[in-house]
Design an enzyme around this catalytic site. Structure first.
Site, PDB file in Angstrom:
ATOM      1  N   GLU A 147      -4.366   2.126   7.214  1.00 13.66           N
ATOM      2  CA  GLU A 147      -5.025   2.617   6.557  1.00 13.66           C
ATOM      3  C   GLU A 147      -7.128   2.003   6.822  1.00 13.66           C
ATOM      4  O   GLU A 147      -7.478   2.492   6.859  1.00 13.66           O
ATOM      5  CB  GLU A 147      -4.954   1.755   4.736  1.00 13.66           C
ATOM      6  CG  GLU A 147      -3.823   2.729   4.317  1.00 13.66           C
ATOM      7  CD  GLU A 147      -2.386   2.192   4.518  1.00 13.66           C
ATOM      8  OE1 GLU A 147      -1.495   2.576   3.679  1.00 13.66           O
ATOM      9  OE2 GLU A 147      -2.168   1.202   5.035  1.00 13.66           O
ATOM     10  N   HIS A 200       2.272  -0.083  -6.755  1.00 20.78           N
ATOM     11  CA  HIS A 200       3.257   1.416  -6.084  1.00 20.78           C
ATOM     12  C   HIS A 200       2.106   2.381  -7.681  1.00 20.78           C
ATOM     13  O   HIS A 200       1.783   3.417  -7.729  1.00 20.78           O
ATOM     14  CB  HIS A 200       3.799   1.935  -5.686  1.00 20.78           C
ATOM     15  CG  HIS A 200       4.628   0.805  -4.649  1.00 20.78           C
ATOM     16  ND1 HIS A 200       4.509  -0.099  -4.047  1.00 20.78           N
ATOM     17  CD2 HIS A 200       4.653   1.839  -3.257  1.00 20.78           C
ATOM     18  CE1 HIS A 200       4.930  -0.262  -2.839  1.00 20.78           C
ATOM     19  NE2 HIS A 200       5.039   0.828  -2.227  1.00 20.78           N
TER      20      HIS A 200
END
Length: 323
Positions: free
Chosen positions: A60, A129
């Site tokens: 990322e 998550h």
């Protein structure tokens, strides 16, 4: 008028903006042939090719850094985070670079970057998550933060975000992807920074955004049967915040309940409560109440998830506590 899902409204906005402006490119993990973790970008690589729909490594910080550089040199990148939780790996690029470069270069540099972030719980994905991390970025000068609740707003606000010359975090609730609604005008661009009164009322203002707006509307409908008239305000944009609409609504109803999926401590609700205290205190008949996720990691267990997350019942109970 046919209805489309929240996910397809986002996909349509991406297609329309990529056709309108060849500088719009997409970056993210598995967004090309696979179509993204939640299938929002399915088949787009076939329409626009791998030079504009770019699969990235699982890094990322790296691909957000590439997007920042691309934005600085004239492109309009749209980055997809697989899960909002993973945005922590790119904090330096977002907070120290994308948000600051316009200021650091005296207005000579622009960073027209959109970061799409699937957020929220309710699917049993567990603590790493399932988070809603928008408050981190609301706190960051130089970033805009958008969190739509309907397909129409998702479509129109994403178009506005892509056209904006500032970096925009676009928060998408995972549980909204399948929700259907109308998108009456494919050319509609919803202005960033404006809240919407989605239900008028006289007794209390429910302030919400993203998936919590639907929760607030349902709670208001239930309470109507008990003689309580709730106004529901969909913030839509968290930064810049539409303080004027918030203050006008609370001044009218004289009571406020804030509903957010993020954890309670230090969240968007805390900022809203401060705004109301500073600008509408003399109008209040009751303290401002917040309904939020408990200050705990999100559990995997469905029963425990329900226990810690906001619910229609919790919102209704909060409203009743003020009357």
């Amino acid at each position: 008028m046919p209805q489309v899902t929240f996910a397809d409204a986002i996909r349509a906005a991406l297609i329309e903006e990529m056709k309108r402006d060849e500088r719009v490119i997409l970056l993210g993990e598995d967004i090309a042939l696979y179509g993204g973790a939640f299938r929002v970008t399915r088949d787009l690589v076939r329409h626009f090719g791998p030079q504009r729909v770019i699969n990235t490594p699982i890094s990322e910080n790296s691909f957000v850094g590439v997007a920042v550089g691309a934005a600085l040199t004239g492109m309009r990148p749209v980055v997809e985070m697989m899960f909002m939780d993973f945005i922590a790996l790119a904090m330096d690029q977002i907070v120290n670079h994308a948000a600051k470069l316009h200021y650091m270069y005296g207005g000579q540099a622009r960073v027209p970057l959109v970061i799409r972030a699937p957020a929220g719980a309710g699917r049993g994905y567990g603590p790493s998550h399932s988070q809603s991390l928008e408050a981190w970025f609301v706190h960051t000068p130089g970033l805009k933060v958008v969190a739509p609740s309907t397909p129409r707003d998702a479509h129109g606000l994403l178009k506005a975000a892509i056209r904006d010359d500032n970096p925009v975090l676009f928060v998408e609730s995972k549980l909204l992807y399948g929700v259907k609604g109308e998108v009456p005008d494919p050319d509609e661009v919803v202005p960033i920074g404006r809240a919407a009164v989605v239900r008028e009322g006289e007794d209390v203002t429910l302030l919400a955004y993203s998936r919590m707006t639907g929760l607030a509307i349902e709670a208001a409908s239930r309470l109507e049967g008990e003689g309580l008239d709730c106004e529901v305000l969909d913030l839509r944009t968290l930064a810049p915040l539409d303080e004027e609409t918030v203050v006008v609504s609370v001044a009218k109803t004289r009571r406020a309940v804030i509903v957010e999926e993020d954890t309670r401590r230090g969240g968007v609700g805390a900022e809203l409560a401060a705004v109301i205290a500073e600008r509408a205190f003399r109008h209040l008949d009751s303290p401002v109440v917040r309904v939020a996720c408990a200050d705990v990691p999100i559990p995997c267990s469905p029963a425990l998830e329900r226990a810690v997350l906001p619910s229609v019942e919790k919102v209704a109970a909060a409203v009743k506590s003020l009357i």
